[in-house]
Design a protein around this motif. Structure first.
Motif, PDB file in Angstrom:
ATOM      1  N   PRO A 160       0.834  -1.208   0.000  1.00 16.76           N
ATOM      2  CA  PRO A 160       0.000   0.000   0.000  1.00 16.76           C
ATOM      3  C   PRO A 160       0.862   1.249   0.000  1.00 16.76           C
ATOM      4  CG  PRO A 160      -0.060  -1.080   2.145  1.00 16.76           C
ATOM      5  CD  PRO A 160       0.659  -2.001   1.222  1.00 16.76           C
ATOM      6  N   ALA A 161       0.418   2.251  -0.737  1.00 10.87           N
ATOM      7  CA  ALA A 161       1.157   3.502  -0.855  1.00 10.87           C
ATOM      8  C   ALA A 161       0.176   4.662  -0.832  1.00 10.87           C
ATOM      9  CB  ALA A 161       1.977   3.517  -2.140  1.00 10.87           C
ATOM     10  N   VAL A 162       0.653   5.826  -0.415  1.00 10.49           N
ATOM     11  CA  VAL A 162      -0.195   7.009  -0.317  1.00 10.49           C
ATOM     12  C   VAL A 162       0.590   8.218  -0.810  1.00 10.49           C
ATOM     13  CG1 VAL A 162       0.489   7.485   2.079  1.00 10.49           C
ATOM     14  CG2 VAL A 162      -1.707   8.338   1.230  1.00 10.49           C
ATOM     15  N   MET A 163      -0.106   9.150  -1.444  1.00 11.13           N
ATOM     16  CA  MET A 163       0.511  10.384  -1.899  1.00 11.13           C
ATOM     17  C   MET A 163       0.592  11.355  -0.740  1.00 11.13           C
ATOM     18  SD  MET A 163       0.866   9.394  -4.964  1.00 11.13           S
ATOM     19  CE  MET A 163       1.572  10.886  -5.629  1.00 11.13           C
ATOM     20  N   GLU A 164       1.726  12.038  -0.633  1.00 12.76           N
ATOM     21  CA  GLU A 164       1.880  13.038   0.418  1.00 12.76           C
ATOM     22  C   GLU A 164       2.686  14.212  -0.117  1.00 12.76           C
ATOM     23  OE1 GLU A 164       3.934  11.520   3.739  1.00 12.76           O
ATOM     24  OE2 GLU A 164       5.838  11.307   2.701  1.00 12.76           O
ATOM     25  N   PHE A 165       2.441  15.359   0.478  1.00 14.67           N
ATOM     26  CA  PHE A 165       3.109  16.605   0.083  1.00 14.67           C
ATOM     27  C   PHE A 165       3.923  17.116   1.259  1.00 14.67           C
ATOM     28  CE2 PHE A 165      -0.180  16.224  -2.982  1.00 14.67           C
ATOM     29  CZ  PHE A 165       0.207  16.938  -4.106  1.00 14.67           C
ATOM     30  N   ALA A 192       5.899  18.791  -6.433  1.00 14.29           N
ATOM     31  CA  ALA A 192       5.363  17.475  -6.776  1.00 14.29           C
ATOM     32  C   ALA A 192       5.250  16.607  -5.526  1.00 14.29           C
ATOM     33  CB  ALA A 192       6.260  16.802  -7.803  1.00 14.29           C
ATOM     34  N   PRO A 193       4.226  15.760  -5.454  1.00 13.55           N
ATOM     35  CA  PRO A 193       4.088  14.887  -4.285  1.00 13.55           C
ATOM     36  C   PRO A 193       5.097  13.742  -4.321  1.00 13.55           C
ATOM     37  CG  PRO A 193       2.406  14.378  -5.885  1.00 13.55           C
ATOM     38  CD  PRO A 193       3.137  15.563  -6.427  1.00 13.55           C
ATOM     39  N   THR A 194       5.310  13.157  -3.164  1.00 13.44           N
ATOM     40  CA  THR A 194       6.113  11.943  -3.062  1.00 13.44           C
ATOM     41  C   THR A 194       5.192  10.778  -2.709  1.00 13.44           C
ATOM     42  OG1 THR A 194       6.582  12.391  -0.734  1.00 13.44           O
ATOM     43  CG2 THR A 194       8.183  13.195  -2.352  1.00 13.44           C
ATOM     44  N   VAL A 195       5.725   9.584  -2.825  1.00 13.53           N
ATOM     45  CA  VAL A 195       4.943   8.377  -2.566  1.00 13.53           C
ATOM     46  C   VAL A 195       5.481   7.712  -1.302  1.00 13.53           C
ATOM     47  CG1 VAL A 195       4.140   6.184  -3.494  1.00 13.53           C
ATOM     48  CG2 VAL A 195       4.612   8.087  -5.046  1.00 13.53           C
ATOM     49  N   LEU A 196       4.633   7.579  -0.316  1.00 13.92           N
ATOM     50  CA  LEU A 196       4.985   6.863   0.915  1.00 13.92           C
ATOM     51  C   LEU A 196       4.492   5.428   0.789  1.00 13.92           C
ATOM     52  CD1 LEU A 196       5.749   6.474   3.902  1.00 13.92           C
ATOM     53  CD2 LEU A 196       3.541   7.461   4.489  1.00 13.92           C
ATOM     54  N   ILE A 197       5.391   4.465   0.972  1.00 15.98           N
ATOM     55  CA  ILE A 197       5.074   3.046   0.793  1.00 15.98           C
ATOM     56  C   ILE A 197       5.234   2.338   2.141  1.00 15.98           C
ATOM     57  CG2 ILE A 197       5.594   0.977  -0.542  1.00 15.98           C
ATOM     58  CD1 ILE A 197       7.089   2.809  -2.518  1.00 15.98           C
ATOM     59  N   SER A 198       4.259   1.504   2.496  1.00 20.27           N
ATOM     60  CA  SER A 198       4.323   0.689   3.707  1.00 20.27           C
ATOM     61  C   SER A 198       4.561  -0.763   3.294  1.00 20.27           C
ATOM     62  CB  SER A 198       3.022   0.813   4.512  1.00 20.27           C
ATOM     63  OG  SER A 198       3.084   0.043   5.687  1.00 20.27           O
ATOM     64  N   VAL A 199       5.700  -1.324   3.702  1.00 21.62           N
ATOM     65  CA  VAL A 199       6.155  -2.618   3.208  1.00 21.62           C
ATOM     66  C   VAL A 199       6.184  -3.634   4.348  1.00 21.62           C
ATOM     67  CG1 VAL A 199       7.987  -3.836   1.978  1.00 21.62           C
ATOM     68  CG2 VAL A 199       7.556  -1.422   1.496  1.00 21.62           C
ATOM     69  N   VAL A 242       1.774   4.213  13.085  1.00 20.77           N
ATOM     70  CA  VAL A 242       0.908   4.399  11.926  1.00 20.77           C
ATOM     71  C   VAL A 242       1.567   5.336  10.928  1.00 20.77           C
ATOM     72  CG1 VAL A 242      -1.301   5.339  11.167  1.00 20.77           C
ATOM     73  CG2 VAL A 242      -1.189   3.964  13.251  1.00 20.77           C
ATOM     74  N   PRO A 243       1.685   4.950   9.649  1.00 22.63           N
ATOM     75  CA  PRO A 243       2.349   5.803   8.671  1.00 22.63           C
ATOM     76  C   PRO A 243       1.510   6.979   8.193  1.00 22.63           C
ATOM     77  CG  PRO A 243       1.655   3.767   7.638  1.00 22.63           C
ATOM     78  CD  PRO A 243       1.344   3.629   9.088  1.00 22.63           C
ATOM     79  N   HIS A 244       0.227   6.730   7.920  1.00 23.86           N
ATOM     80  CA  HIS A 244      -0.643   7.780   7.369  1.00 23.86           C
ATOM     81  C   HIS A 244      -2.077   7.397   7.647  1.00 23.86           C
ATOM     82  CE1 HIS A 244      -2.411  10.660   4.570  1.00 23.86           C
ATOM     83  NE2 HIS A 244      -1.215  11.208   4.404  1.00 23.86           N
ATOM     84  N   LEU A 245      -2.887   8.390   8.024  1.00 19.91           N
ATOM     85  CA  LEU A 245      -4.282   8.105   8.352  1.00 19.91           C
ATOM     86  C   LEU A 245      -5.045   7.487   7.187  1.00 19.91           C
ATOM     87  CD1 LEU A 245      -5.332  11.260  10.424  1.00 19.91           C
ATOM     88  CD2 LEU A 245      -5.089   8.918  11.247  1.00 19.91           C
ATOM     89  N   ALA A 246      -4.700   7.867   5.962  1.00 22.16           N
ATOM     90  CA  ALA A 246      -5.431   7.357   4.800  1.00 22.16           C
ATOM     91  C   ALA A 246      -5.241   5.866   4.595  1.00 22.16           C
ATOM     92  CB  ALA A 246      -4.994   8.109   3.544  1.00 22.16           C
ATOM     93  N   LEU A 295      -4.281  15.825  -8.173  1.00 19.68           N
ATOM     94  CA  LEU A 295      -3.843  14.839  -7.195  1.00 19.68           C
ATOM     95  C   LEU A 295      -3.682  15.500  -5.838  1.00 19.68           C
ATOM     96  CD1 LEU A 295      -3.168  11.839  -7.345  1.00 19.68           C
ATOM     97  CD2 LEU A 295      -0.761  12.469  -7.529  1.00 19.68           C
ATOM     98  N   CYS A 296      -4.254  14.926  -4.805  1.00 23.83           N
ATOM     99  CA  CYS A 296      -4.218  15.572  -3.497  1.00 23.83           C
ATOM    100  C   CYS A 296      -3.675  14.613  -2.443  1.00 23.83           C
ATOM    101  CB  CYS A 296      -5.605  16.071  -3.098  1.00 23.83           C
ATOM    102  SG  CYS A 296      -6.838  14.782  -2.938  1.00 23.83           S
ATOM    103  N   GLU A 297      -3.370  15.178  -1.312  1.00 25.00           N
ATOM    104  CA  GLU A 297      -2.839  14.430  -0.183  1.00 25.00           C
ATOM    105  C   GLU A 297      -3.823  13.355   0.256  1.00 25.00           C
ATOM    106  OE1 GLU A 297      -0.429  13.644   3.316  1.00 25.00           O
ATOM    107  OE2 GLU A 297       0.006  14.992   1.655  1.00 25.00           O
ATOM    108  N   GLY A 298      -3.312  12.152   0.538  1.00 28.10           N
ATOM    109  CA  GLY A 298      -4.135  11.085   1.086  1.00 28.10           C
ATOM    110  C   GLY A 298      -4.714  10.137   0.067  1.00 28.10           C
ATOM    111  N   VAL A 299      -4.540  10.405  -1.237  1.00 29.09           N
ATOM    112  CA  VAL A 299      -4.980   9.454  -2.248  1.00 29.09           C
ATOM    113  C   VAL A 299      -4.057   8.240  -2.181  1.00 29.09           C
ATOM    114  CG1 VAL A 299      -5.310   9.038  -4.709  1.00 29.09           C
ATOM    115  CG2 VAL A 299      -5.887  11.264  -3.727  1.00 29.09           C
ATOM    116  N   TRP A 300      -4.639   7.046  -2.024  1.00 30.35           N
ATOM    117  CA  TRP A 300      -3.787   5.879  -1.832  1.00 30.35           C
ATOM    118  C   TRP A 300      -4.072   4.808  -2.886  1.00 30.35           C
ATOM    119  CZ3 TRP A 300      -5.696   0.973  -0.752  1.00 30.35           C
ATOM    120  CH2 TRP A 300      -7.020   0.899  -0.330  1.00 30.35           C
ATOM    121  N   GLY A 301      -3.148   3.904  -2.980  1.00 32.52           N
ATOM    122  CA  GLY A 301      -3.268   2.800  -3.921  1.00 32.52           C
ATOM    123  C   GLY A 301      -2.216   1.755  -3.593  1.00 32.52           C
ATOM    124  N   TYR A 302      -1.643   1.130  -4.619  1.00 32.46           N
ATOM    125  CA  TYR A 302      -0.637   0.090  -4.398  1.00 32.46           C
ATOM    126  C   TYR A 302       0.531   0.307  -5.360  1.00 32.46           C
ATOM    127  CZ  TYR A 302      -4.037  -2.500  -1.627  1.00 32.46           C
ATOM    128  OH  TYR A 302      -4.931  -2.883  -0.663  1.00 32.46           O
TER     129      TYR A 302
END
Length: 756
Positions: free
Chosen positions: A453-458, A588-595, A637-641, A715-722
């Motif tokens: 899982p990954a989430v966009m963050e600024f 530009a946003p960065t991608v936070l990944i939880s592995v 916890v990495p990110h609320l989203a 694209l905004c903060e908290g949009v997540w995906g994989y």
């Protein structure tokens, strides 16, 4: 010893069957065709039969032969009369179900034997006896009859209207408080809540079964038994025998009885919604939440699920007007299996031909669901009972495989009383199927790249929150609008606070006058005291003025503004701490990944390598470069989203206190100085982050989006995906599956034996 003749193998011209005198028939209309319910009062069983079968059975008085009954059936019924083979099958079935009188025993002897058979434990598979322990506790019919006058009001139309209105209001209130409700699920499964959750569950299920009985009694049925059933030795499930409702002529009455338990549970859950919303932390709030949780989640998964033989199944069966839907669906699946595996070319079951779409779909889905449930139960047994559970699960798997193999061999060589398959064609078909599976496992190449899982963050995002409560007077921006630093975004108004500011200014004027008077009168001590009082008033004025100024929200940086449902904010009263707007910088946003920990090795080898990103709600994929994985795993916890409480993929649990100062910093870090700077920008969210933790420690990593066309501008903060690691070596599907199974079993065994 009394002997029951096998009427099915005797000549029809000789046998004189006599139906048991305690059997009862009830007429029902089935899709415009007459049908009858055959009720076995002694054994509390019910069978549905057609008009031809009813006419054939009603003539079994012990004086007429089966041939005479069959001739009369042909004369009275016509084209739909029973054939001689069908009559033989019915006679065999009557003997197997013990529905015929014996030739040498009187009625009292038969009733004595039937009572003994009923009280004797039924023969069931050993595993089923162990996993589903059943404890009858008596006959509730008389007690329910006493309760009926007091509770019958809840079965009428007036209560139904109240129920509809209450559920609608509760659904609206719950929707307004959905986020807190979802966040509370983390505490619902904690050990300290098990007692209250179990108490709520048991109470609800007891009321659930009582309501089945009340509705059944209200429509004239007998309720002969209720009791408790233990699932996996630990989960209590109450039950009530409301099968007497099956003889109701109206299908809507049968549906009412089947839905009665869920009906009252949803009513209680709706009441609990209002209790939960209007109470603070405490026992009442906890019990109310557990009631909502148990009456919704558990009811949907079990009672309302039509693929299980609970309330939802009987409701669906009556709505479709297909009696014995499960049995007919199972017959279709068995026929389909014989056709696909053994090449049998016989016709489908007659019941399936009547409604092929409904019966075929239900049969396949129920077959899949049974396997899902069985796998879930075996997994639970293995985890719950450790070593003994693993052995029990292994025996169950071996038993199912051996039983299936034995039945397949028996059918292959004998046909089991039906059409026998062509041996050569069946073996060829089975060989081809097996070879296809082996070939697929060997030749299909997969790239088992782990998904994370990954989430966009600024970096440097700004969350604008309410400091002074007030009504929203103006909203001067739109969602996604570009703004510049200092631009006014929204304005709040608080007349009480403005009046307080005016009063403070007036008090300052009076204080200055008094201080001047004390100075002129040379009252030094009073002058000094009044000076201190004036200084405190001036500080209070500055604080109040700062709060009033904070009600005008300005953009702290250049960027784009985002908020939840901005047009509806005007006129709303906002409490302190409420997040109103988020301003995202133009960078530009960065991608936070939880592995997961098991993928750490892959993470290390792919530093600087590309990853493929897919975001929820966005079409297409994007590439990013893996930048810097963190050095150690943590449950912070990495990110609320990403939390399951907010609709994300990561399961969390409540944490009564922070484990270390370092993890405290993880939830509060705002600058980029820390190694775990991916928690930047979460100021007030830090309390929510700090009060929860991941169920398993995970690594964090960062990725930088590569320059490419098609990147969403909104694209905004908290949009997540994989994200999926690219350029991973391919493996054979069969080899990969075998390795995964071996590793899983090895790990489970090491956990049990304590070798890890």
């Amino acid at each position: 010893m009394p002997h029951t003749p096998d009427h099915s193998v005797r000549d029809l011209s000789v046998s004189r069957p006599r139906l048991r005198r305690d059997l009862r028939f009830t007429f029902q209309d089935l899709r415009g065709r007459p049908s009858y319910i055959l009720e076995d009062l002694t054994h509390r069983r019910y069978f549905q039969i057609g008009l031809a079968e009813y006419q054939f059975l009603r003539g079994m008085d012990g004086r007429r032969t089966a041939s005479e009954l069959l001739a009369r059936n042909a004369r009275d019924i016509g084209e739909r009369a029973l054939s001689e083979p069908e009559a033989s099958v019915i006679l065999r079935w009557l003997v197997e179900q013990k529905l015929l009188e014996t030739e040498s025993a009187d009625q009292s002897d038969r009733r004595y034997r039937s009572a003994a058979e009923r009280t004797a434990p039924q023969k069931q598979p050993l595993l089923q006896q162990l996993l589903f322990l059943k404890f009858p506790v008596g006959n509730p019919d008389r007690l329910l009859g006493q309760w009926l006058p007091w509770l019958q009001w809840a079965t009428g139309s007036v209560f139904f209207l109240i129920w509809v209105v209450l559920l609608a209001c509760a659904a609206y209130v719950l929707a307004q408080n959905w986020q807190p409700f979802v966040q509370s699920t983390t505490t619902a499964v904690l050990p300290q809540n098990w007692f209250y959750l179990g108490l709520s569950y048991v109470t609800l299920k007891l009321i659930h079964e009582v309501w089945h009985g009340i509705f059944a009694k209200g429509h004239g049925a007998v309720v002969p038994e209720w009791g408790v059933q233990l699932l996996l030795f630990v989960t209590p499930m109450t039950y009530v025998d409301a099968s007497g409702s099956w003889r109701f002529a109206s299908r809507w009455q049968r549906i009412q009885v089947a839905a009665a338990g869920m009906y009252i549970e949803l009513f209680l859950a709706a009441l609990a919604v209002f209790v939960w919303v209007n109470t603070g932390p405490g026992i009442a709030n906890t019990v109310a939440y557990n009631t909502i949780f148990a009456a919704s989640t558990i009811t949907v998964l079990f009672n309302a699920n039509p693929l299980m033989r609970f309330d939802g199944y009987y409701i669906l069966s009556d709505l479709l007007r297909i009696p014995n839907l499960a049995a007919k669906g199972q017959q279709f699946v068995q026929w389909l299996g014989r056709k696909l595996l053994f090449g049998i070319r016989d016709q489908p079951p007659p019941a399936y031909l009547a409604q092929p779409l409904a019966i075929g779909t239900y049969g396949v889905l129920a077959f899949i669901w049974r396997w899902v449930v069985w796998i879930g139960i075996m997994t639970a047994v293995a985890l719950l009972f450790k070593g003994a559970g693993i052995i029990l699960a292994a025996f169950s798997v071996a038993g199912i495989l051996l039983t299936g193999f034995a039945k397949s061999c028996s059918f292959l060589f004998t046909g089991n009383g039906g059409p026998r398959p062509h041996l050569g064609r069946a073996l060829l078909r089975l060989t081809l199927i097996g070879a296809s599976v082996i070939a697929a496992g060997w030749f299909i190449q997969i790239s088992p790249s782990p998904k994370a899982p990954a989430v966009m963050e600024f970096a440097g995002k700004a969350i604008l929150r309410v400091r002074c409560p007030g009504f929203v007077e103006e909203v001067r921006c739109a969602n996604g609008q570009a703004v510049v630093a200092g631009q006014i975004l929204a304005v709040l108004a608080n007349p009480v606070k403005l009046a307080e500011l005016g009063q403070i200014k007036l008090d300052i004027q009076h204080s200055e006058l008094r201080r001047r008077s004390y100075f002129e009168e040379e009252r030094l001590s009073a002058y000094q005291a009044e000076s201190e009082h004036l200084r405190s008033l001036q500080e209070k004025l500055a604080t109040t003025q700062e709060l009033i100024d904070s009600m005008t929200f300005r953009a702290p940086v250049d960027g784009r503004v985002f908020g939840v449902d901005l047009p509806s904010l005007k006129g709303r009263y906002l409490q302190p701490g409420t997040a109103v707007l988020t301003v995202l910088p133009v960078s530009a946003p960065t991608v936070l990944i939880s592995v997961a920990q098991k993928h750490r090795a892959i993470l290390d080898t792919h530093r600087g390598q590309p990853v493929v990103l897919r975001l929820r709600g966005q079409s297409g994929t994007w590439r990013a470069t893996l930048d810097r994985p963190e050095a150690s795993a943590t449950t912070a916890v990495p990110h609320l989203a990403l939390l399951s409480t907010g609709g994300g993929p990561l399961p969390v649990r409540g944490r009564p206190q922070l484990a270390t100062d370092r993890e405290t910093g993880l939830a509060r870090e705002r600058s980029g100085d820390s190694e775990l700077s991916h928690f930047a920008g979460l100021e007030r969210e830090s309390e929510a982050l700090a009060s929860q933790e991941l169920t398993e420690a995970r690594f964090a990593a960062h990725a930088v989006l590569q320059a490419q066309d098609g990147l969403p501008q909104q694209l905004c903060e908290g949009v997540w995906g994989y994200v999926k690691l690219a350029n991973v070596a391919e493996e054979r599907l069969g080899v990969w599956l075998c390795e995964k199974i071996v590793v899983y079993l090895t790990n489970r065994w090491e956990e049990v034996t304590g070798e890890r």
